[in-house]
Design a protein around this motif. Structure first.
Motif, mmCIF file in Angstrom:
data_model
loop_
_atom_site.group_PDB
_atom_site.id
_atom_site.type_symbol
_atom_site.label_atom_id
_atom_site.label_comp_id
_atom_site.label_asym_id
_atom_site.label_seq_id
_atom_site.Cartn_x
_atom_site.Cartn_y
_atom_site.Cartn_z
ATOM 1 N N GLY A 118 8.034 -4.454 4.761
ATOM 2 C CA GLY A 118 8.064 -3.822 3.448
ATOM 3 C C GLY A 118 6.723 -3.617 2.776
ATOM 4 N N TYR A 119 5.638 -3.574 3.551
ATOM 5 C CA TYR A 119 4.321 -3.427 2.932
ATOM 6 C C TYR A 119 4.003 -1.992 2.513
ATOM 7 N N ALA A 120 4.704 -1.002 3.064
ATOM 8 C CA ALA A 120 4.480 0.392 2.680
ATOM 9 C C ALA A 120 5.720 1.209 3.027
ATOM 10 N N PRO A 121 5.956 2.305 2.287
ATOM 11 C CA PRO A 121 7.154 3.118 2.528
ATOM 12 C C PRO A 121 6.971 4.190 3.604
ATOM 13 N N GLU A 122 5.745 4.413 4.045
ATOM 14 C CA GLU A 122 5.489 5.458 5.033
ATOM 15 C C GLU A 122 4.479 4.985 6.072
ATOM 16 N N ILE A 123 4.531 5.650 7.229
ATOM 17 C CA ILE A 123 3.526 5.429 8.271
ATOM 18 C C ILE A 123 2.876 6.765 8.576
ATOM 19 N N TRP A 124 1.556 6.808 8.505
ATOM 20 C CA TRP A 124 0.799 8.024 8.784
ATOM 21 C C TRP A 124 0.137 7.928 10.150
ATOM 22 N N LEU A 125 0.124 9.046 10.861
ATOM 23 C CA LEU A 125 -0.525 9.147 12.161
ATOM 24 C C LEU A 125 -1.625 10.203 12.089
ATOM 25 N N GLU A 149 5.962 -3.262 12.589
ATOM 26 C CA GLU A 149 6.237 -4.598 12.072
ATOM 27 C C GLU A 149 5.866 -4.693 10.590
ATOM 28 N N LEU A 150 4.732 -4.126 10.215
ATOM 29 C CA LEU A 150 4.331 -4.132 8.804
ATOM 30 C C LEU A 150 5.310 -3.323 7.959
ATOM 31 N N TYR A 151 5.809 -2.227 8.517
ATOM 32 C CA TYR A 151 6.796 -1.406 7.812
ATOM 33 C C TYR A 151 8.084 -2.203 7.596
ATOM 34 N N ARG A 152 8.524 -2.905 8.628
ATOM 35 C CA ARG A 152 9.750 -3.714 8.516
ATOM 36 C C ARG A 152 9.603 -4.811 7.460
ATOM 37 N N GLY A 197 12.873 1.461 14.908
ATOM 38 C CA GLY A 197 13.685 1.512 13.699
ATOM 39 C C GLY A 197 13.057 2.160 12.489
ATOM 40 N N VAL A 198 11.861 2.739 12.643
ATOM 41 C CA VAL A 198 11.243 3.430 11.504
ATOM 42 C C VAL A 198 11.912 4.799 11.354
ATOM 43 N N PRO A 199 12.400 5.156 10.184
ATOM 44 C CA PRO A 199 13.060 6.461 10.003
ATOM 45 C C PRO A 199 12.088 7.620 10.249
ATOM 46 N N VAL A 200 12.612 8.702 10.793
ATOM 47 C CA VAL A 200 11.785 9.878 11.067
ATOM 48 C C VAL A 200 11.124 10.378 9.782
ATOM 49 N N GLY A 201 11.859 10.339 8.683
ATOM 50 C CA GLY A 201 11.335 10.828 7.415
ATOM 51 C C GLY A 201 10.185 10.011 6.859
ATOM 52 N N ALA A 202 9.985 8.804 7.397
ATOM 53 C CA ALA A 202 8.894 7.948 6.918
ATOM 54 C C ALA A 202 7.621 8.112 7.738
ATOM 55 N N ALA A 225 0.842 -1.196 0.000
ATOM 56 C CA ALA A 225 0.000 0.000 0.000
ATOM 57 C C ALA A 225 0.877 1.245 0.000
ATOM 58 N N ARG A 226 0.235 2.388 -0.213
ATOM 59 C CA ARG A 226 0.952 3.663 -0.188
ATOM 60 C C ARG A 226 1.469 3.981 1.197
ATOM 61 N N ALA A 227 0.673 3.666 2.227
ATOM 62 C CA ALA A 227 1.079 3.983 3.601
ATOM 63 C C ALA A 227 0.367 3.061 4.578
ATOM 64 N N ILE A 228 0.966 2.969 5.749
ATOM 65 C CA ILE A 228 0.347 2.292 6.886
ATOM 66 C C ILE A 228 -0.161 3.388 7.819
ATOM 67 N N VAL A 229 -1.431 3.324 8.196
ATOM 68 C CA VAL A 229 -2.014 4.358 9.048
ATOM 69 C C VAL A 229 -2.261 3.797 10.439
ATOM 70 N N VAL A 230 -1.705 4.458 11.451
ATOM 71 C CA VAL A 230 -1.954 4.093 12.838
ATOM 72 C C VAL A 230 -3.146 4.923 13.305
ATOM 73 N N LEU A 231 -4.305 4.292 13.457
ATOM 74 C CA LEU A 231 -5.473 5.021 13.923
ATOM 75 C C LEU A 231 -5.288 5.417 15.383
#
Length: 223
Positions: free
Chosen positions: A78-85, A73-76, A117-122, A54-60
């Motif tokens: 490789g399912y999406a390049p960004e995490i949205w809050l 864990e989903l980011y690690r 381990g998720v980069p700040v930029g992501a 997907a485009r992003a993983i969203v933490v509701l």
């Protein structure tokens, strides 16, 4: 003559007996259905879509830190390049009016993600602020419409998943796709939810929220 007089009461008793039988059967059926619904509602609330990119993983918002843990864990994987809050307006705005500094849940979720381990930029916090889950679906879908890849993974607590899926289908455009995923470490007990105050409150809140969504969201201001 005596036979005719005795048969009249018997004719009256027979309909009464049938009526009592049908009432008892209806009561038994209702009780059975109520018990099935009571013991099965915990499992019914939890849904899980097949995972995919997907485009992003969203933490509701809410359920910290288990939702952020799942997103990391989903980011690690490789399912999406960004995490949205997402970010709630309260209690931050009320405290700000009193001159009291407040850091919202999104701040701590971001710290959890960085720690894992998720980069700040992501990591990105979506705007505007939200009040409830319906607001979240609107903000996420609006953000997604500006992207080329219009798919997201929505991470939430287990009992919240069915309402999230329902609201997404109700509020997001059809060309925006959401994969609803429950947090693996969420301790919600689907089989024995009534044994825990927290689980019982989750069930009541989610059932009422689903009923509100079915009714067309007449109640919209509280999470």
């Amino acid at each position: 003559m005596a036979t005719s007089q005795n048969s009249a009461p018997a004719a009256v008793v027979a309909p009464r007996s049938r009526r009592r039988f049908f009432l008892a059967a209806a009561a038994f059926l209702f009780l059975t259905l109520a018990l099935v619904a009571f013991f099965g509602v915990g499992r019914w609330l939890v849904v899980e879509d097949p995972i995919g990119n997907a485009r992003a993983i969203v933490v509701l918002n809410g359920g910290m830190p288990v939702r952020a843990l799942e997103a990391a864990e989903l980011y690690r994987q490789g399912y999406a390049p960004e995490i949205w809050l997402t970010r709630t307006s309260e209690p931050g705005e009320s405290l700000k009016s009193m001159g009291i500094p407040f850091e919202g849940e999104e701040v701590y979720s971001a710290r959890v993600l960085i720690h894992l381990g998720v980069p700040v930029g992501a990591i990105h916090v979506l705007e505007p602020t939200i009040v409830n889950t319906a607001d979240e679906m609107r903000v996420i879908s609006q953000t997604l419409q500006r992207e080329k890849d219009r798919s997201v993974i929505l991470v939430t607590s287990k009992p919240h998943t069915r309402r999230v899926r329902l609201l997404w289908r109700k509020l997001a455009p059809r060309y925006c796709r959401a994969i609803v995923r429950p947090a693996t470490d969420d301790p919600f007990d689907v089989r024995h939810w009534w044994r825990s105050t927290g689980d019982a409150l989750d069930v009541v809140r989610e059932v009422l929220g689903i009923m509100n969504a079915w009714a067309g969201l007449p109640l919209t201001r509280n999470r």
